[in-house]
Design a protein around this motif. Sequence first.
Motif, mmCIF file in Angstrom:
data_model
loop_
_atom_site.group_PDB
_atom_site.id
_atom_site.type_symbol
_atom_site.label_atom_id
_atom_site.label_comp_id
_atom_site.label_asym_id
_atom_site.label_seq_id
_atom_site.Cartn_x
_atom_site.Cartn_y
_atom_site.Cartn_z
ATOM 1 N N LEU A 1 0.815 -1.215 0.000
ATOM 2 C CA LEU A 1 0.000 0.000 0.000
ATOM 3 C C LEU A 1 0.851 1.269 0.000
ATOM 4 N N ASP A 2 1.992 1.245 0.674
ATOM 5 C CA ASP A 2 2.863 2.423 0.668
ATOM 6 C C ASP A 2 3.238 2.812 -0.758
ATOM 7 N N GLN A 3 3.561 1.813 -1.576
ATOM 8 C CA GLN A 3 3.923 2.089 -2.964
ATOM 9 C C GLN A 3 2.725 2.609 -3.751
ATOM 10 N N ALA A 4 1.530 2.081 -3.437
ATOM 11 C CA ALA A 4 0.324 2.542 -4.129
ATOM 12 C C ALA A 4 0.058 4.012 -3.807
ATOM 13 N N TYR A 5 0.195 4.399 -2.539
ATOM 14 C CA TYR A 5 -0.004 5.809 -2.180
ATOM 15 C C TYR A 5 1.076 6.688 -2.808
ATOM 16 N N GLU A 6 2.281 6.156 -2.905
ATOM 17 C CA GLU A 6 3.347 6.935 -3.552
ATOM 18 C C GLU A 6 2.992 7.215 -5.002
ATOM 19 N N ARG A 7 2.427 6.225 -5.705
ATOM 20 C CA ARG A 7 2.016 6.441 -7.096
ATOM 21 C C ARG A 7 0.887 7.458 -7.182
ATOM 22 N N LEU A 8 -0.025 7.419 -6.197
ATOM 23 C CA LEU A 8 -1.131 8.377 -6.198
ATOM 24 C C LEU A 8 -0.602 9.797 -5.981
ATOM 25 N N PHE A 9 0.325 9.963 -5.053
ATOM 26 C CA PHE A 9 0.920 11.287 -4.833
ATOM 27 C C PHE A 9 1.667 11.761 -6.079
ATOM 28 N N GLN A 10 2.338 10.850 -6.765
ATOM 29 C CA GLN A 10 3.035 11.219 -7.999
ATOM 30 C C GLN A 10 2.043 11.695 -9.051
ATOM 31 N N TRP A 11 0.890 11.013 -9.122
ATOM 32 C CA TRP A 11 -0.140 11.418 -10.087
ATOM 33 C C TRP A 11 -0.644 12.829 -9.763
ATOM 34 N N VAL A 12 -0.900 13.090 -8.474
ATOM 35 C CA VAL A 12 -1.378 14.417 -8.064
ATOM 36 C C VAL A 12 -0.320 15.478 -8.377
ATOM 37 N N ALA A 13 0.953 15.132 -8.166
ATOM 38 C CA ALA A 13 2.025 16.091 -8.460
ATOM 39 C C ALA A 13 2.053 16.424 -9.948
ATOM 40 N N MET A 14 1.784 15.434 -10.790
ATOM 41 C CA MET A 14 1.766 15.675 -12.233
ATOM 42 C C MET A 14 0.603 16.574 -12.637
ATOM 43 N N GLN A 15 -0.436 16.629 -11.794
ATOM 44 C CA GLN A 15 -1.563 17.530 -12.070
ATOM 45 C C GLN A 15 -1.280 18.936 -11.538
ATOM 46 N N GLY A 16 -0.124 19.112 -10.889
ATOM 47 C CA GLY A 16 0.219 20.406 -10.308
ATOM 48 C C GLY A 16 -0.630 20.740 -9.101
ATOM 49 N N ALA A 17 -1.107 19.705 -8.388
ATOM 50 C CA ALA A 17 -2.050 19.938 -7.295
ATOM 51 C C ALA A 17 -1.556 19.396 -5.958
ATOM 52 N N LEU A 18 -0.261 19.138 -5.845
ATOM 53 C CA LEU A 18 0.260 18.526 -4.626
ATOM 54 C C LEU A 18 0.000 19.381 -3.393
ATOM 55 N N GLU A 19 0.114 20.719 -3.573
ATOM 56 C CA GLU A 19 -0.073 21.600 -2.411
ATOM 57 C C GLU A 19 -1.533 21.682 -1.985
ATOM 58 N N ARG A 20 -2.451 21.109 -2.783
ATOM 59 C CA ARG A 20 -3.878 21.159 -2.430
ATOM 60 C C ARG A 20 -4.361 19.906 -1.692
ATOM 61 N N VAL A 21 -3.455 18.959 -1.429
ATOM 62 C CA VAL A 21 -3.837 17.752 -0.686
ATOM 63 C C VAL A 21 -4.121 18.126 0.769
#
Length: 296
Positions: free
Chosen positions: A163-183
């Motif tokens: 699951l840690d790796q799955a969440y890491e991929r999800l955070f990477q996806w959000v970062a690619m949307q330019g929305a990491l600071e909105r989490v």
Amino acid sequence: MKSNTRHDYLQRIDRVVALLQSTVAEGGDLPELSHLAAAAHLSPFHFHRVYRALAGETVGQTVARLRLLRALHLLADPDGRVTETALAIGYDTPQAFARAFRQAFSATPSEMRGQGERLQAEIERLRRPRVGDESSVALKVEVVSIEPFRVMAMRHTGPQADLDQAYERLFQWVAMQGALERVVGIYGVPLDDAREVPPQQCRFDCALAMAGDECPGDAWVQPLALGGGMWARCHHVGSYDALDAATDRLIAAWLPGSGYVLRDQLPYRHFFDDPEQTPEALLRADIYLPVEPSRS
């Protein structure tokens, strides 16, 4: 907790066990989920979750235990034969029965038959399964109303250890949307129980709540609605691996006598800490269980 209410829940479980025991004794097919849930006066949606929490074992484990118990009773009969015993409890071959028997008792059926005292001791042990215990559990639970909210979710299918790796991929996806600071929140929805489903088939929705506009989804990440209605919230501190057991305790120790019943909606979890940065003993999460006032 009202002991008579807990007793009522345990009586419901006893009715299911009696039904399974009758099925095993007759060598018939196991009842459908709807039949088992009806016998317990429980919703099929939450039946397995409530059964496990209160019985201390899954339905599959109950069936396996009852089959072995039936086998021991048959082996106690001097005239009984191992082949007949294997077929009577649902095994296709004596060899398959012998393997399961040895795995359970570290002895063959013939060896067990020659140890009368041990055979009777095993019968008594299997006759009395562990029941969900409330006495040592101190839970702080509050019932809250949660407005529906949206999260961006990625479905993980596989071992929970990944699951840690799955969440890491999800955070990477959000970062690619330019929305990491909105989490603004990390959530999880267990669709399966890792103790019942093979690791490679276990499904879990990893989710992030976002401030502001919702990100557009794609083939991997989709919007998901959480909340809505009343929820029993219990704060957990410790390993995230213990959240399934903590949910069991919430159902077994708090739900009976609470004045609430479960709604047909999946529980979810709100994670506050990163396991890679926080000591396991200090990890924090809230467990949310969907409830509504009991009509009885």
